[in-house]
Scaffold this motif. Sequence first.
Motif, PDB file in Angstrom:
ATOM      1  N   ALA A 140      15.831 -21.451  18.696  1.00 32.62           N
ATOM      2  CA  ALA A 140      15.860 -20.102  17.761  1.00 32.62           C
ATOM      3  C   ALA A 140      16.650 -20.093  16.131  1.00 32.62           C
ATOM      4  N   PRO A 141      16.116 -20.050  14.886  1.00 36.67           N
ATOM      5  CA  PRO A 141      16.463 -20.415  14.143  1.00 36.67           C
ATOM      6  C   PRO A 141      17.802 -20.198  13.436  1.00 36.67           C
ATOM      7  N   LEU A 142      18.299 -20.466  12.265  1.00 39.02           N
ATOM      8  CA  LEU A 142      19.350 -19.773  11.903  1.00 39.02           C
ATOM      9  C   LEU A 142      19.703 -18.979  12.129  1.00 39.02           C
ATOM     10  N   VAL A 143      20.861 -17.264  12.109  1.00 36.41           N
ATOM     11  CA  VAL A 143      20.676 -16.602  12.206  1.00 36.41           C
ATOM     12  C   VAL A 143      21.988 -16.128  11.979  1.00 36.41           C
ATOM     13  N   ASP A 144      22.438 -16.227  11.377  1.00 36.69           N
ATOM     14  CA  ASP A 144      24.290 -15.908  11.305  1.00 36.69           C
ATOM     15  C   ASP A 144      24.616 -13.644  11.995  1.00 36.69           C
ATOM     16  N   ALA A 145      23.800 -13.108  11.351  1.00 39.56           N
ATOM     17  CA  ALA A 145      23.779 -11.492  11.875  1.00 39.56           C
ATOM     18  C   ALA A 145      22.783 -10.721  11.794  1.00 39.56           C
ATOM     19  N   ILE A 146      21.888  -9.796  12.161  1.00 44.50           N
ATOM     20  CA  ILE A 146      20.957  -8.857  12.212  1.00 44.50           C
ATOM     21  C   ILE A 146      21.450  -7.723  11.996  1.00 44.50           C
ATOM     22  N   VAL A 189      14.443  -4.277   9.477  1.00 50.25           N
ATOM     23  CA  VAL A 189      15.309  -5.062  10.535  1.00 50.25           C
ATOM     24  C   VAL A 189      15.841  -6.540   9.856  1.00 50.25           C
ATOM     25  N   ALA A 190      16.899  -6.583   8.802  1.00 46.88           N
ATOM     26  CA  ALA A 190      16.765  -7.529   8.380  1.00 46.88           C
ATOM     27  C   ALA A 190      17.671  -8.579   9.220  1.00 46.88           C
ATOM     28  N   PHE A 191      17.257 -10.400   8.894  1.00 41.94           N
ATOM     29  CA  PHE A 191      18.124 -11.528   9.288  1.00 41.94           C
ATOM     30  C   PHE A 191      19.068 -12.314   8.754  1.00 41.94           C
ATOM     31  N   LEU A 192      19.992 -11.931   8.212  1.00 45.44           N
ATOM     32  CA  LEU A 192      21.007 -12.620   7.339  1.00 45.44           C
ATOM     33  C   LEU A 192      21.182 -14.155   7.673  1.00 45.44           C
ATOM     34  N   ARG A 193      21.510 -14.343   6.577  1.00 45.35           N
ATOM     35  CA  ARG A 193      22.289 -16.336   6.778  1.00 45.35           C
ATOM     36  C   ARG A 193      23.734 -16.248   6.476  1.00 45.35           C
TER      37      ARG A 193
END
Length: 225
Positions: A158-164, A110-114
């Motif tokens: 919630a931390p800043l995250v743009d996509a998962i 699982v990758a959290f993209l910014r």
Amino acid sequence: MPDKTMIALRGLEDRPRLLDPELIAVCRASGARRLQINVDDVDVDGAMRISELDPPIDAVVSVWGADPEPVLDALRQCCVAPAAWSVTERVPLTYATAGDGSRVDALANVAFLRRPGDLARAEWLRIWLEEHTQVAIETQATFGYVQNVVDEPLTPDAPLVDAIVEELFPMAAVADMHAFYGSGGDQAELERRMTRMLESVVRFGADRNLDVVPTSRYDFDFSAG
């Protein structure tokens, strides 16, 4: 109510508790038609991890069609501050599971993209969704691939995250780069695939400022009643 909610857990001390029948029952009672639990456990020890957040993400709980509040309340018994996002799901590479709560035979990353600040959101999405997707499929040994665009945070911290991103790899990929990239033991092919993948992720900033969590995945399908 969001169709899909993804919840990241940090500082998780009791991993087995995530699979407790009482927690599963709360998720079901929330209206969820499906529940997915991804947890970094002993089965994926040794897999590559990238952590920007401190403490790092230990698990991700996803629910479809649920009221997120009772789910969040239950998860607060497992960790201090679960972070939740409403997402829009896109599935370029589908993989059907039993839905009975058994472990999927896979390394589930699982990758959290910014998004980089110098790249407009529309362009960032275009590069990622329209151009990078096929590169990712062609250069890795994934047999399940889900892209989740974050619509909004559902918790104030919630931390800043743009996509998962969710990807399924063969279990051998935990310790074998050839198994991860599907290069069949050919070193030249491995390097070609790795280079092509890196060149692609650089274009939309997914080579930096991201979290990658190796997990085991458990799926529950409540839609059948």
